[in-house]
Design an enzyme around this catalytic site. Structure first.
Site, PDB file in Angstrom:
ATOM      1  N   ALA A   1       1.013  -0.784   0.151  1.00  0.00           N
ATOM      2  CA  ALA A   1       0.370  -0.348  -0.026  1.00  0.00           C
ATOM      3  C   ALA A   1       0.771   1.219   0.488  1.00  0.00           C
ATOM      4  O   ALA A   1       2.238   1.002   0.656  1.00  0.00           O
ATOM      5  CB  ALA A   1      -1.207   0.009   1.016  1.00  0.00           C
TER       6      ALA A   1
ATOM      7  N   GLY B   1       0.151  -5.435   0.781  1.00  0.00           N
ATOM      8  CA  GLY B   1      -1.016  -5.338   0.080  1.00  0.00           C
ATOM      9  C   GLY B   1      -0.518  -5.543  -1.340  1.00  0.00           C
ATOM     10  O   GLY B   1      -1.359  -6.555  -1.947  1.00  0.00           O
TER      11      GLY B   1
ATOM     12  N   GLU C   1      -0.901  -8.878  -0.159  1.00  0.00           N
ATOM     13  CA  GLU C   1      -2.438  -9.731  -0.781  1.00  0.00           C
ATOM     14  C   GLU C   1      -2.822  -9.495  -1.672  1.00  0.00           C
ATOM     15  O   GLU C   1      -3.732 -10.156  -1.838  1.00  0.00           O
ATOM     16  CB  GLU C   1      -2.754  -7.941   0.659  1.00  0.00           C
ATOM     17  CG  GLU C   1      -2.190  -8.404   2.135  1.00  0.00           C
ATOM     18  CD  GLU C   1      -2.396  -7.371   3.279  1.00  0.00           C
ATOM     19  OE1 GLU C   1      -1.591  -6.707   2.871  1.00  0.00           O
ATOM     20  OE2 GLU C   1      -3.295  -7.508   3.559  1.00  0.00           O
TER      21      GLU C   1
ATOM     22  N   GLU D   1       4.042  -5.347   7.422  1.00  0.00           N
ATOM     23  CA  GLU D   1       3.548  -3.863   7.958  1.00  0.00           C
ATOM     24  C   GLU D   1       3.945  -3.937   9.243  1.00  0.00           C
ATOM     25  O   GLU D   1       4.285  -2.665   9.883  1.00  0.00           O
ATOM     26  CB  GLU D   1       2.148  -4.579   8.334  1.00  0.00           C
ATOM     27  CG  GLU D   1       1.389  -4.376   6.093  1.00  0.00           C
ATOM     28  CD  GLU D   1       1.606  -5.090   5.671  1.00  0.00           C
ATOM     29  OE1 GLU D   1       2.033  -6.669   6.277  1.00  0.00           O
ATOM     30  OE2 GLU D   1       0.969  -5.878   4.444  1.00  0.00           O
TER      31      GLU D   1
HETATM   32  C1  HXC Z   1       4.915   4.574  -1.025  1.00  0.00           C
HETATM   33  C2  HXC Z   1       6.854   3.079  -1.851  1.00  0.00           C
HETATM   34  C3  HXC Z   1       6.476   2.317  -1.657  1.00  0.00           C
HETATM   35  C4  HXC Z   1       5.239   2.418  -0.610  1.00  0.00           C
HETATM   36  C5  HXC Z   1       8.502   1.799  -2.654  1.00  0.00           C
HETATM   37  N1  HXC Z   1       7.919   2.901  -2.518  1.00  0.00           N
HETATM   38  N2  HXC Z   1       7.571   1.367  -1.479  1.00  0.00           N
HETATM   39  N3  HXC Z   1       6.274   4.878  -1.694  1.00  0.00           N
HETATM   40  N4  HXC Z   1       4.225   2.928  -0.115  1.00  0.00           N
HETATM   41  N5  HXC Z   1       4.677   0.623  -0.086  1.00  0.00           N
HETATM   42  C6  HXC Z   1       8.973   4.343  -3.362  1.00  0.00           C
HETATM   43  C7  HXC Z   1      10.475   4.690  -2.475  1.00  0.00           C
HETATM   44  O1  HXC Z   1       9.396   5.210  -1.555  1.00  0.00           O
HETATM   45  C8  HXC Z   1      10.793   5.208  -3.641  1.00  0.00           C
HETATM   46  O2  HXC Z   1      10.435   6.107  -3.720  1.00  0.00           O
HETATM   47  C9  HXC Z   1      10.878   4.330  -4.826  1.00  0.00           C
HETATM   48  O3  HXC Z   1       9.681   3.685  -4.769  1.00  0.00           O
HETATM   49  C10 HXC Z   1      11.906   3.485  -5.167  1.00  0.00           C
HETATM   50  O4  HXC Z   1      12.223   2.014  -3.423  1.00  0.00           O
HETATM   51  P1  HXC Z   1      13.509   2.659  -3.030  1.00  0.00           P
HETATM   52  O5  HXC Z   1      13.229   2.088  -1.261  1.00  0.00           O
HETATM   53  O6  HXC Z   1      14.339   3.091  -2.888  1.00  0.00           O
HETATM   54  O7  HXC Z   1      14.072   1.147  -3.748  1.00  0.00           O
HETATM   55  P2  HXC Z   1      14.703  -0.095  -2.851  1.00  0.00           P
HETATM   56  O8  HXC Z   1      16.268   0.555  -2.394  1.00  0.00           O
HETATM   57  O9  HXC Z   1      14.916  -1.020  -4.270  1.00  0.00           O
HETATM   58  O10 HXC Z   1      13.893  -1.052  -1.939  1.00  0.00           O
HETATM   59  C11 HXC Z   1      12.409  -1.407  -2.448  1.00  0.00           C
HETATM   60  C12 HXC Z   1      12.020  -2.040  -1.312  1.00  0.00           C
HETATM   61  C13 HXC Z   1      11.296  -0.499  -0.131  1.00  0.00           C
HETATM   62  C14 HXC Z   1      12.673  -2.862  -0.470  1.00  0.00           C
HETATM   63  C15 HXC Z   1      10.549  -2.648  -2.342  1.00  0.00           C
HETATM   64  O11 HXC Z   1      11.377   0.792  -0.968  1.00  0.00           O
HETATM   65  C16 HXC Z   1      10.373  -0.937   1.042  1.00  0.00           C
HETATM   66  O12 HXC Z   1      10.695  -1.851   1.469  1.00  0.00           O
HETATM   67  N6  HXC Z   1       9.391  -0.588   0.591  1.00  0.00           N
HETATM   68  C17 HXC Z   1       8.179  -0.347   1.918  1.00  0.00           C
HETATM   69  C18 HXC Z   1       8.113  -1.561   1.541  1.00  0.00           C
HETATM   70  C19 HXC Z   1       7.282  -1.892   2.554  1.00  0.00           C
HETATM   71  O13 HXC Z   1       6.345  -1.848   3.755  1.00  0.00           O
HETATM   72  N7  HXC Z   1       6.107  -2.786   1.919  1.00  0.00           N
HETATM   73  C20 HXC Z   1       4.497  -2.370   3.362  1.00  0.00           C
HETATM   74  C21 HXC Z   1       3.579  -1.054   2.927  1.00  0.00           C
HETATM   75  S1  HXC Z   1       2.249  -1.257   3.815  1.00  0.00           S
HETATM   76  P3  HXC Z   1      10.974   7.362  -3.485  1.00  0.00           P
HETATM   77  O14 HXC Z   1      10.512   8.736  -4.217  1.00  0.00           O
HETATM   78  O15 HXC Z   1      12.059   8.025  -2.575  1.00  0.00           O
HETATM   79  O16 HXC Z   1      12.328   7.693  -4.395  1.00  0.00           O
HETATM   80  C22 HXC Z   1       1.273  -1.958   2.774  1.00  0.00           C
HETATM   81  C23 HXC Z   1      -0.047  -2.042   4.619  1.00  0.00           C
HETATM   82  C24 HXC Z   1      -1.018  -3.097   4.005  1.00  0.00           C
HETATM   83  O17 HXC Z   1       0.975  -2.272   2.101  1.00  0.00           O
HETATM   84  C25 HXC Z   1      -2.588  -2.673   4.255  1.00  0.00           C
HETATM   85  C26 HXC Z   1      -2.654  -2.244   6.333  1.00  0.00           C
HETATM   86  C27 HXC Z   1      -2.199  -0.947   6.480  1.00  0.00           C
END
Ligand code: HXC
Length: 257
Positions: free
Chosen positions: A65, A108, A111, A131
Site C-alpha cells: 500500500a 498490500g 495481499e 506492515e
Molecule cells: C510508497 C513506496 C513504497 C510504498 C516503495 N516506494 N515502496 N512508496 N509506498 N509501499 C517508493 C520509495 O519511496 C521510492 O520513492 C521508490 O518507491 C523506490 O523505492 P526504494 O526504496 O528506493 O527502492 P529499493 O531501495 O530498491 O527498496 C525496495 C523496497 C523498499 C525494499 C521494496 O522500497 C521498501 O521497503 N518499500 C516498502 C515496503 C513495505 O513496507 N510495504 C508494506 C506497505 S504497508 P522515492 O520517491 O523515494 O524515490 C501495506 C499495508 C497494507 O501494504 C494494509 C494495512 C495497512
C-alpha cells in the site's frame, strides 16, 4: 484506455492488467486501486474474457500500500472510509485470475496477489508482509489468506518479523503454484490464462466457486456444495460437448453455455 496507473490489454480471451507506477514500485494508492477494480470488473462482465492476468514490473509486482498516502491518516479517516475495502470487489471477480509476480510483492502487494486464484512467481520474486515494521498489520486480507495458504507457523513468522521470503520458499510453503525464469514470467502466465480461457467459462466458474468453498465451510458442507455444483454442470451444453468430443476422439468446441 483512460487509465493512469495501470495498462490494460486483451489477447484473445485473456485480459491483462499491468500495474504501472514505476517511480513508486507500483505502490497501491487509491487511484490505482480504483483502476484495477474497474478494469477487473469490466473484464469480469465480458464473457469474451475467460481469464485475467494481474502483473507488475520485473522489479516489483507491488511494494505495498502507498505508505506516503497513509502517513497522515487518522483512525477515524480509515474507519469512516472503510480504507482498503474496495479491494474486496477484486477478490469477488468470478473470472479466474492469475497473479504473475516478479520482484517485490510486499504488504498490500502480497495481499492482492493472494486474492488471485493462482500465483505464478518469477525466480526473483520476494514475498512479505512487512506492515509490522511500520507499526501496523496487514489490512487487505494478509493475516487470513497467508495463513490459509502457508499455515500458522510460517504466517506468524512472516507477519511478526516482517521478513521477506524468496520464490523457492514461497513455492515450498504452497503460496505459489510454479516458479519460472524471470524473463518467462509473462509468457507463462498468459499461456496458462489462455489454457484456462479455452475451457467452458461456466465450468471454470463452477470449479472456482467449489474450491472457494473449501475455505468457507466444513468438509461435509463443501463436499455437498461440490456435488450439487457438479450435478449442475449437467445442465451445460459445454458438458455434453466435452464428453461427446472425448468419445468421438476430437477436441471440444466450448460455446460457454
Ligand atoms: C510508497 C513506496 C513504497 C510504498 C516503495 N516506494 N515502496 N512508496 N509506498 N509501499 C517508493 C520509495 O519511496 C521510492 O520513492 C521508490 O518507491 C523506490 O523505492 P526504494 O526504496 O528506493 O527502492 P529499493 O531501495 O530498491 O527498496 C525496495 C523496497 C523498499 C525494499 C521494496 O522500497 C521498501 O521497503 N518499500 C516498502 C515496503 C513495505 O513496507 N510495504 C508494506 C506497505 S504497508 P522515492 O520517491 O523515494 O524515490 C501495506 C499495508 C497494507 O501494504 C494494509 C494495512 C495497512
Amino acid at each position: 484506455n483512460g487509465y493512469e496507473n495501470i495498462i490494460v490489454e486483451r489477447r484473445g480471451r485473456v485480459g491483462i492488467i499491468t500495474l504501472n507506477r514505476p517511480h513508486a514500485l507500483n505502490a497501491l494508492n487509491a487511484a490505482l486501486m480504483t483502476e484495477v477494480v474497474a478494469a477487473a470488473t469490466e473484464f469480469d462482465q465480458d464473457h469474451g474474457i475467460g481469464a485475467i492476468v494481474l502483473t507488475g514490473s520485473e522489479k516489483a509486482f507491488a511494494a505495498g500500500a502507498d505508505i506516503k498516502e497513509m502517513t497522515s491518516l487518522t483512525y477515524a479517516d480509515v474507519l469512516l472510509s472503510d480504507f482498503f475495502s474496495a479491494w474486496d470487489r477484486f477478490a469477488a471477480v468470478r473470472t479466474p485470475t492469475i497473479a504473475a509476480v516478479a520482484g517485490y510483492a510486499l504488504g498490500g502487494g502480497c495481499e492482492v496477489a493472494m486474492m488471485c486464484d493462482l500465483l505464478i512467481a518469477a525466480e526473483n520474486a520476494r514475498f512479505g508482509q512487512p506492515e509490522i515494521t511500520l507499526g501496523t498489520i496487514p489490512g487487505i486480507g494478509g493475516t487470513q489468506r497467508l495463513t490459509r495458504a502457508v499455515g500458522k507457523a510460517k504466517a506468524m513468522d512472516l507477519i511478526l518479523t516482517g521478513r521477506l521470503m524468496d520464490a523457492a520458499e514461497a513455492e515450498r510453503a504452497g503460496l505459489v503454484s510454479r516458479i519460472v525464469p524471470t524473463e518467462r514470467l509473462l509468457d507463462e502466465a498468459i499461456e496458462t490464462a489462455e489454457k484456462i480461457a479455452s475451457m467452458s467459462l461456466p465450468a471454470a466458474y463452477a470449479a472456482k466457486e467449489a474450491i472457494a468453498q473449501a475455505f468457507e465451510s466444513t468438509l461435509a458442507q463443501g463436499v455437498t456444495f461440490e456435488r450439487r455444483t457438479f450435478h449442475a454442470t449437467f445442465a451445460l451444453a459445454d458438458r455434453a460437448e466435452g464428453m461427446t468430443a472425448f468419445v468421438e476422439k476430437r477436441p471440444p468446441t466450448f460455446e460457454h453455455s
